[in-house]
Design an enzyme around this catalytic site. Structure first.
Site, short mmCIF file in Angstrom:
data_model
loop_
_atom_site.label_atom_id
_atom_site.label_comp_id
_atom_site.label_asym_id
_atom_site.label_seq_id
_atom_site.Cartn_x
_atom_site.Cartn_y
_atom_site.Cartn_z
N ARG A 50 0.86 -1.19 0.00
CA ARG A 50 0.00 0.00 0.00
C ARG A 50 0.89 1.23 0.00
O ARG A 50 1.80 1.33 0.83
CB ARG A 50 -0.86 -0.04 1.27
CG ARG A 50 -1.78 1.14 1.48
CD ARG A 50 -2.58 0.91 2.76
NE ARG A 50 -3.63 1.89 2.95
CZ ARG A 50 -3.44 3.06 3.53
NH1 ARG A 50 -2.26 3.43 3.95
NH2 ARG A 50 -4.47 3.89 3.68
N SER A 119 -12.67 -2.30 0.77
CA SER A 119 -12.78 -1.69 2.10
C SER A 119 -14.19 -1.16 2.33
O SER A 119 -14.75 -0.50 1.45
CB SER A 119 -11.82 -0.49 2.22
OG SER A 119 -10.52 -0.92 2.45
N LYS A 148 -3.79 5.50 9.06
CA LYS A 148 -4.57 5.99 7.93
C LYS A 148 -4.81 7.48 8.05
O LYS A 148 -5.17 7.96 9.13
CB LYS A 148 -5.90 5.24 7.85
CG LYS A 148 -6.60 5.44 6.53
CD LYS A 148 -7.84 4.60 6.39
CE LYS A 148 -8.41 4.80 5.00
NZ LYS A 148 -9.68 4.11 4.81
N1 3NM Z 1 -7.67 1.04 6.27
P1 3NM Z 1 -2.96 0.12 11.49
S1 3NM Z 1 -7.74 1.52 8.74
C1 3NM Z 1 -5.26 1.01 5.72
O1 3NM Z 1 -10.66 1.56 8.04
C2 3NM Z 1 -6.37 1.14 6.67
O2 3NM Z 1 -10.38 0.75 6.06
C3 3NM Z 1 -8.51 1.22 7.27
O3 3NM Z 1 -3.24 0.52 9.98
C4 3NM Z 1 -9.96 1.18 7.13
O4 3NM Z 1 -2.96 -1.37 11.53
C5 3NM Z 1 -6.23 1.40 8.01
O5 3NM Z 1 -1.57 0.68 11.72
C6 3NM Z 1 -4.95 1.57 8.75
O6 3NM Z 1 -3.99 0.76 12.35
C7 3NM Z 1 -4.47 0.29 9.37
#
Ligand code: 3NM
Length: 219
Positions: A50, A119, A148
């Site tokens: 990503r 998503s 994010k």
């Molecule tokens: N998408 P971490 S939250 C890439 O809500 C991503 O769809 C999200 O990173 C969504 O594991 C997110 O560090 C970030 O919290 C995930």
């Protein structure tokens, strides 16, 4: 490793592992290739790369190198957002967000063999997603995430439980998931947990953190 789900709906033998790591250069300080290398060494069987900041050309070149590492070890490589790069590299699939190409368009371009994930961030989006030509649904952010940019509101575990009642598609929970809170996420119905900072946040501990997540996912 425990296998969460096996879905053959689009002619692809798709095995979703319980822990779904995602690379991120700004968090790890490493190229996608180097993150993939460490994740492969740790035993990951599916990885998403990503990148929201690199130019298309730079991302393409790093993705190409990452794919070579993944292919060497039969690891599935999914690319976030960029259907064009998936197509150009013949990567295994794409992970789409709500503002990316719609899944039917991505499916037309990539064909039935590609893995397509989508998503979702609320129940309405899940209702729409379950009609789409996709292989799995991601739902989140379950918990507060610092990774994010401009995340949607956190959903919590209760909404995840509701989502589980709405779809039989493989369900990937994302957002703020750690080895500590992962068991509760599985208990709420997730098939897999996707994580960025929980695994690649510390570049020197990628293998160790991946193993911690795996152990937690097995409980
Ligand atoms: N998408 P971490 S939250 C890439 O809500 C991503 O769809 C999200 O990173 C969504 O594991 C997110 O560090 C970030 O919290 C995930």
């Amino acid at each position: 490793m425990r296998i969460a789900h096996c879905d053959q709906s689009f002619g692809v033998m798709f095995i979703l592992p319980r822990v779904y790591p995602i690379t991120y250069v700004e968090r790890s300080g490493l190229s996608h290739k180097d993150q993939v290398k460490r994740l492969v060494d740790a035993g990951a069987t599916l990885i998403q790369i990503r990148d929201k900041h690199a130019s298309p050309g730079d991302f393409y070149r790093d993705a190409e190198a990452a794919l070579r590492v993944a292919r060497d070890q039969n690891v599935i490589l999914i690319i976030n957002d960029r259907v064009d790069i998936v197509l150009a590299l013949k990567a295994d699939g794409v992970h789409l967000g709500q503002t990316d190409l719609p899944p039917p368009a991505a499916r037309r371009l990539l064909g039935d063999e590609a893995i397509i994930g989508l998503s979702t961030h609320n129940i309405e989006q899940v209702q729409v997603a379950r009609q789409q030509p996709i292989n799995y649904i991601a739902f989140g952010p379950i918990f507060r995430t610092q990774t994010k940019e401009a995340p949607d509101p956190t959903t919590g575990l209760r909404a995840l439980k509701t989502v589980r009642t709405l779809t039989n598609l493989p369900l990937v929970a994302i957002g703020g998931i750690t080895a500590e809170n992962a068991p509760g996420v599985f208990a709420a119905g997730a098939d897999a947990v996707a994580t960025i900072s929980g695994v690649v946040g510390d570049p020197d501990r990628i293998v160790e953190n991946f193993h911690r997540m795996l152990t937690s996912a097995a409980n």
